[in-house]
Design a protein around this motif. Structure first.
Motif, PDB file in Angstrom:
ATOM      1  N   LEU A  57      10.512  48.905 115.127  1.00 36.45           N
ATOM      2  CA  LEU A  57       9.585  48.997 116.208  1.00 36.45           C
ATOM      3  C   LEU A  57       8.875  50.304 116.283  1.00 36.45           C
ATOM      4  CD1 LEU A  57      11.756  47.678 119.067  1.00 36.45           C
ATOM      5  CD2 LEU A  57       9.898  46.427 117.870  1.00 36.45           C
ATOM      6  N   GLY A  58       9.641  51.437 115.624  1.00 38.68           N
ATOM      7  CA  GLY A  58       9.405  52.753 115.475  1.00 38.68           C
ATOM      8  C   GLY A  58      10.344  53.676 115.809  1.00 38.68           C
ATOM      9  N   LYS A  59      10.146  54.856 116.225  1.00 41.45           N
ATOM     10  CA  LYS A  59       9.052  55.623 116.286  1.00 41.45           C
ATOM     11  C   LYS A  59       8.471  56.264 115.080  1.00 41.45           C
ATOM     12  CE  LYS A  59       9.525  57.668 120.472  1.00 41.45           C
ATOM     13  NZ  LYS A  59      10.007  58.563 121.446  1.00 41.45           N
ATOM     14  N   ALA A  60       8.467  57.621 115.067  1.00 42.39           N
ATOM     15  CA  ALA A  60       8.122  58.498 113.924  1.00 42.39           C
ATOM     16  C   ALA A  60       9.608  58.909 113.388  1.00 42.39           C
ATOM     17  CB  ALA A  60       7.089  59.532 114.227  1.00 42.39           C
ATOM     18  N   PHE A  62       1.850  45.991 120.831  1.00 43.16           N
ATOM     19  CA  PHE A  62       3.205  45.285 121.681  1.00 43.16           C
ATOM     20  C   PHE A  62       4.553  46.287 121.039  1.00 43.16           C
ATOM     21  CE2 PHE A  62       6.934  42.607 121.381  1.00 43.16           C
ATOM     22  CZ  PHE A  62       6.659  42.038 122.760  1.00 43.16           C
ATOM     23  N   CYS A  63       4.622  46.699 120.011  1.00 46.59           N
ATOM     24  CA  CYS A  63       5.708  47.646 119.710  1.00 46.59           C
ATOM     25  C   CYS A  63       5.520  48.773 120.666  1.00 46.59           C
ATOM     26  CB  CYS A  63       5.650  48.041 118.132  1.00 46.59           C
ATOM     27  SG  CYS A  63       5.850  46.785 116.865  1.00 46.59           S
ATOM     28  N   GLN A  64       4.487  49.406 120.726  1.00 50.23           N
ATOM     29  CA  GLN A  64       4.554  50.478 121.565  1.00 50.23           C
ATOM     30  C   GLN A  64       5.037  50.097 122.985  1.00 50.23           C
ATOM     31  OE1 GLN A  64       0.445  51.690 121.031  1.00 50.23           O
ATOM     32  NE2 GLN A  64       0.862  52.305 118.998  1.00 50.23           N
ATOM     33  N   ALA A  65       4.568  48.945 123.576  1.00 57.79           N
ATOM     34  CA  ALA A  65       4.748  48.491 124.607  1.00 57.79           C
ATOM     35  C   ALA A  65       6.188  48.206 124.954  1.00 57.79           C
ATOM     36  CB  ALA A  65       3.951  47.331 125.289  1.00 57.79           C
ATOM     37  N   LEU A  66       6.889  47.705 124.049  1.00 61.99           N
ATOM     38  CA  LEU A  66       8.308  47.238 123.876  1.00 61.99           C
ATOM     39  C   LEU A  66       9.021  48.650 124.005  1.00 61.99           C
ATOM     40  CD1 LEU A  66      10.583  45.283 124.313  1.00 61.99           C
ATOM     41  CD2 LEU A  66      10.389  44.834 121.518  1.00 61.99           C
ATOM     42  N   LEU A  67       8.610  49.511 123.209  1.00 63.44           N
ATOM     43  CA  LEU A  67       9.603  50.994 123.153  1.00 63.44           C
ATOM     44  C   LEU A  67       9.215  51.457 124.402  1.00 63.44           C
ATOM     45  CD1 LEU A  67       8.722  52.413 119.473  1.00 63.44           C
ATOM     46  CD2 LEU A  67      10.960  51.833 120.554  1.00 63.44           C
ATOM     47  N   GLN A  68       8.117  51.588 125.001  1.00 63.17           N
ATOM     48  CA  GLN A  68       7.809  52.185 126.185  1.00 63.17           C
ATOM     49  C   GLN A  68       8.821  51.428 127.246  1.00 63.17           C
ATOM     50  OE1 GLN A  68       4.040  52.013 128.051  1.00 63.17           O
ATOM     51  NE2 GLN A  68       4.465  53.399 129.627  1.00 63.17           N
ATOM     52  N   GLU A  69       9.172  50.307 127.373  1.00 64.69           N
ATOM     53  CA  GLU A  69      10.105  49.536 128.367  1.00 64.69           C
ATOM     54  C   GLU A  69      11.371  49.972 127.863  1.00 64.69           C
ATOM     55  OE1 GLU A  69      11.373  47.753 131.210  1.00 64.69           O
ATOM     56  OE2 GLU A  69       9.147  48.209 130.875  1.00 64.69           O
ATOM     57  N   TRP A 120      13.893  53.047 115.928  1.00 65.05           N
ATOM     58  CA  TRP A 120      14.335  51.748 116.998  1.00 65.05           C
ATOM     59  C   TRP A 120      14.117  50.628 116.129  1.00 65.05           C
ATOM     60  CZ3 TRP A 120      15.383  52.130 122.393  1.00 65.05           C
ATOM     61  CH2 TRP A 120      15.462  53.496 122.917  1.00 65.05           C
ATOM     62  N   ASN A 121      15.060  49.465 116.068  1.00 67.96           N
ATOM     63  CA  ASN A 121      14.810  48.225 115.694  1.00 67.96           C
ATOM     64  C   ASN A 121      15.292  47.183 116.485  1.00 67.96           C
ATOM     65  OD1 ASN A 121      14.888  50.215 112.966  1.00 67.96           O
ATOM     66  ND2 ASN A 121      14.603  48.251 111.894  1.00 67.96           N
ATOM     67  N   LEU A 122      14.348  46.161 116.351  1.00 69.21           N
ATOM     68  CA  LEU A 122      14.760  44.987 116.954  1.00 69.21           C
ATOM     69  C   LEU A 122      15.515  43.790 116.069  1.00 69.21           C
ATOM     70  CD1 LEU A 122      14.772  42.473 119.037  1.00 69.21           C
ATOM     71  CD2 LEU A 122      12.525  41.967 118.207  1.00 69.21           C
ATOM     72  N   VAL A 123      16.782  43.555 116.264  1.00 70.97           N
ATOM     73  CA  VAL A 123      17.769  42.700 115.235  1.00 70.97           C
ATOM     74  C   VAL A 123      17.739  41.510 116.119  1.00 70.97           C
ATOM     75  CG1 VAL A 123      19.737  42.344 114.093  1.00 70.97           C
ATOM     76  CG2 VAL A 123      18.565  44.811 114.321  1.00 70.97           C
ATOM     77  N   VAL A 124      17.514  40.192 115.448  1.00 74.77           N
ATOM     78  CA  VAL A 124      17.671  38.780 116.074  1.00 74.77           C
ATOM     79  C   VAL A 124      18.935  38.130 115.191  1.00 74.77           C
ATOM     80  CG1 VAL A 124      16.986  36.758 116.945  1.00 74.77           C
ATOM     81  CG2 VAL A 124      15.568  39.028 117.030  1.00 74.77           C
TER      82      VAL A 124
END
Length: 290
Positions: free
Chosen positions: A187-190, A89-96, A241-245
């Motif tokens: 979320l990633g990346k490297a 899911f992290c990879q899919a969200l990053l791709q989007e 990349w980080n998701l912050v809520v």
């Protein structure tokens, strides 16, 4: 008084401009991963996160039992960590997110400090992703972890993804959030570097005298109080990349604005706005805050 009126007008424009960008994106943008716009499914979430949320809603659940199901980063500062999303899911969200970043559509700044990233409301991911994450999973967790901060009364949020990369934002200065509680998921990346650091609550003198550093772990989320002073060390290499809520409880902030520590004077805004409400929510005992 003039400066105050100008600031009110600026904030009203921000809400209107964000709503306009959302409408344009909805009509013109073609996602590369349409599957993530479907309602959040358990398959996207880490087993440890599902287990902790399930425990939190079970009869007789208490703080001691929940703490056995997550990592306590700092008991003193009440900072916790647990896996939130699966790697796919992290990879899919990053791709989007990268696909949207490369488009020529307008993009709002995530907040006043970060220049690069995405507001999930504008991208159309609030309703299918963030709202169910808050309502179904985060609220029961936060109710046990932070009952004195409105953890059981979360009724709105502001969610965004921030990006750190060479030639763009590389670090983040010390600050506190416009939120009662915060979730920060890597979320990633490297990448190397970019660790978070935490002080005490912003009201405490010498709040950054002995900061605590916390390394990112991809897929895992840090839970902390919004008023906890924190920042991000400089990025070494790669992209982060980080998701912050930002999780908000109107039962708390209607009494005292978390940014200026005064009784708020409200102005109408788009969507959740800053999380205040004109209607009082159900009565909640917040004696610990007063």
């Amino acid at each position: 008084m003039v400066e105050l009126e100008q600031e009110v007008e600026r904030r009203q424009r921000l809400g209107q401009e964000s709503a306009a960008r959302k409408a344009l994106i909805a009509s013109s943008y073609h996602p590369v991963r349409p599957d993530i716009y479907s309602l959040l499914q358990d398959e996207a979430l880490a087993p440890e996160f599902l287990a902790a949320a399930e425990y939190s809603t079970s009869p007789g659940a208490d703080l001691k039992g929940l703490l056995q199901r997550l990592e306590t980063v700092s008991e003193e500062k009440r900072i916790y960590r647990l896996p939130v999303f699966t790697a796919p899911f992290c990879q899919a969200l990053l791709q989007e997110l990268e696909h949207f970043e490369q488009s020529d559509l307008p993009k709002g700044r995530p907040n006043t400090m970060n220049n690069y990233g995405v507001l999930l409301y504008e991208l159309g991911l609030d309703e299918p992703l963030v709202t169910p994450l808050r309502e179904r999973f985060l609220q029961p967790l936060m109710a046990l972890l932070y009952p004195d901060c409105g953890g059981g009364w979360l009724d709105s949020h502001r969610a965004f993804v921030v990006k750190y990369a060479p030639g763009q934002d590389r670090e983040l200065g010390c600050h506190y959030d416009n939120a009662e509680l915060t979730l920060n998921v890597s979320l990633g990346k490297a990448f190397t570097g970019g660790a978070l650091y935490f002080g005490d609550l912003f009201q405490v003198p010498s709040a950054l005298a002995h900061p605590l550093e916390v390394e990112h772990v991809v897929g895992q989320g840090i839970l902390h109080r919004g008023g906890q002073l924190h920042g991000a060390r400089p990025l070494g290499t790669g992209e982060r990349w980080n998701l912050v809520v930002w999780l908000r409880a109107s039962a708390v902030r209607n009494r005292l604005c978390p940014m200026c520590c005064r009784k708020p004077q409200l102005v109408d805004d788009e969507g959740f706005g800053d999380g205040f409400t004109r209607e009082e929510p159900a009565t909640v005992d917040l004696c610990a805050l007063t």
